[in-house]
Design a protein around this motif. Structure first.
Motif, PDB file in Angstrom:
ATOM      1  N   LEU A   2      48.601  43.192  57.659  1.00  0.00           N
ATOM      2  CA  LEU A   2      48.228  44.597  57.764  1.00  0.00           C
ATOM      3  C   LEU A   2      46.885  44.850  57.098  1.00  0.00           C
ATOM      4  CD1 LEU A   2      51.560  46.550  57.296  1.00  0.00           C
ATOM      5  CD2 LEU A   2      50.071  46.495  59.282  1.00  0.00           C
ATOM      6  N   CYS A   5      44.189  43.661  59.427  1.00  0.00           N
ATOM      7  CA  CYS A   5      44.034  44.626  60.511  1.00  0.00           C
ATOM      8  C   CYS A   5      43.314  45.879  60.024  1.00  0.00           C
ATOM      9  CB  CYS A   5      45.389  45.005  61.116  1.00  0.00           C
ATOM     10  SG  CYS A   5      46.013  43.797  62.273  1.00  0.00           S
ATOM     11  N   PHE A   6      43.640  46.298  58.813  1.00  0.00           N
ATOM     12  CA  PHE A   6      43.011  47.490  58.257  1.00  0.00           C
ATOM     13  C   PHE A   6      41.522  47.265  58.031  1.00  0.00           C
ATOM     14  CE2 PHE A   6      41.971  50.410  54.740  1.00  0.00           C
ATOM     15  CZ  PHE A   6      42.267  51.586  55.393  1.00  0.00           C
TER      16      PHE A   6
END
Lengths: 191, 184
Positions: A2, A5-6
């Protein structure tokens, strides 16, 4: 995952929102995020993407984004995650374009014919060649040219091919793709 | 066919035709939107194009979002963006599977080693061309030099630089420039 992706989202959102200066100046933004800041691609990989994007549709930014996402996600988290990362990167590039298209139509008059708009543009416009120069400087390293101490043969050949492309494409107006293929064949022969 | 799906197909086809250079998509889109469908006049298209060129971000996406909005509102905008991104997505997905493995191959590696200096030279050329065209004088030559130095050598983010310069320009235009204009 995550977190990766961020940071993909954040990086390409920045490029989509503030990447001012035209397609070639955009190279410096993409290189800064993808190579310098996060190291998703090496400088040599980025140069290869630039060569590859001459035979692919779309801008270099659009070609570098998926490769960076794939590179950082596929090995560790699998192909599915990589595809998700590509979608995230594309969305981050597309959303600012969508939003700006809504805003620009409305503010066009106020932006282009006001003291503020004019003085911002008069300062930003000369930045563009500087940013392209920055993109070129970021590419001029041992990754792409070979190091004169460790590999003098590669360094010499690289300098020759560099100058040959400058002259061939700049002076004799040969097609860039022709020069790229020619230099590739020279590499095939000489290395 | 609705305008949105038509827009989607126009941009899908034009993007596929724009190999190597996103500006190559302009001509087929203009032909479809202005000449064949008559959704915009030629002047409107030219005005929009010059606006898109002054916008930040990826040209191909700004172009799609903007022309799409003109012909079909926000739905057209989304359709054009999808049409631009879908072929790139599909092609790059295939490229991703091969790119990193292929680079390790001996012949490909020496080919690419020859290509890289050429790629760098092909960035230097537009820099020279644009530098000549953009009327850089002694009074503003510090701007491109600063950009090359900060971003290229010191590794600062160009985003902060552009924002700082834009902010400076805003202050100048807001407070200084109105006062140094000759009063009628």
């Amino acid at each position: 995952m995550l977190i990766i992706c961020f940071s993909l989202l954040l990086s390409f959102l920045q490029i989509g929102l503030f990447g001012w200066g035209g397609p070639f100046a955009l190279l410096s933004y993409v290189q800064h995020e993808v190579v310098v800041e996060h190291g998703w691609l090496t400088s040599a990989e980025f140069a290869d993407v630039m060569a590859l994007s001459r035979v692919l549709p779309g801008d270099v930014a659009l070609d570098a984004a998926p490769l960076a996402a794939y590179r950082v996600l596929a090995g560790e988290y699998g192909t599915g995650a990589a595809i998700g990362g590509i979608v995230v990167a594309f969305t981050a590039l597309a959303v600012p374009a969508f939003a700006l298209s809504a805003l620009m139509g409305r503010f066009r008059e106020r932006l282009c014919s006001s003291d503020v708009g004019e003085s911002i543009l008069s300062l930003l416009r000369p930045m563009s060649p500087g940013l392209i120069a920055a993109a070129a400087i970021l590419l001029m390293n041992a990754d792409n040219f070979g190091s004169p101490a460790i590999n003098p043969w590669q360094f010499g050949v690289s300098l020759f091919l560099f100058v040959a492309t400058l002259v061939g494409s700049g002076y004799y107006r040969f097609h860039p793709l022709f020069m790229i293929v020619l230099c590739g064949l020279a590499g095939l022969l000489l290395y | 066919m609705s305008i949105s799906s038509d827009t989607f197909l126009i941009f899908l086809r034009s993007t596929l035709a724009s190999v190597g250079n996103s500006y190559a998509a302009v001509a087929p889109v203009r032909e479809a939107v202005v000449l064949r469908r008559g959704w915009m006049t030629d002047d409107e298209f030219a005005a929009d194009l010059s606006l898109v060129q002054a916008m930040p971000g990826v040209f191909a996406l700004n172009f799609g979002a903007h022309i799409g909005r003109r012909v079909g509102g926000w739905r057209g905008s989304v359709a054009a963006l999808m049409g631009t991104l879908l072929p790139v997505f599909a092609i790059l997905l295939v490229v991703c599977f091969f790119f990193f493995n292929l680079r390790e191959h001996a012949a490909v590696r020496s080919f690419l080693q020859g290509v890289r200096p050429a790629v760098v030279a092909l960035v230097v050329l537009p820099c020279i061309r644009l530098g000549r065209r953009s009327r850089i004088t002694l009074s503003n030559v510090w701007l491109p030099v600063m950009a090359a130095l900060f971003v290229g050598i010191m590794g600062l983010s160009p985003v902060w630089l552009v924002l700082a310069v834009a902010f400076f320009g805003y202050l100048y235009g807001r407070y200084v420039r109105p006062t140094d204009r000759p009063t009628p």
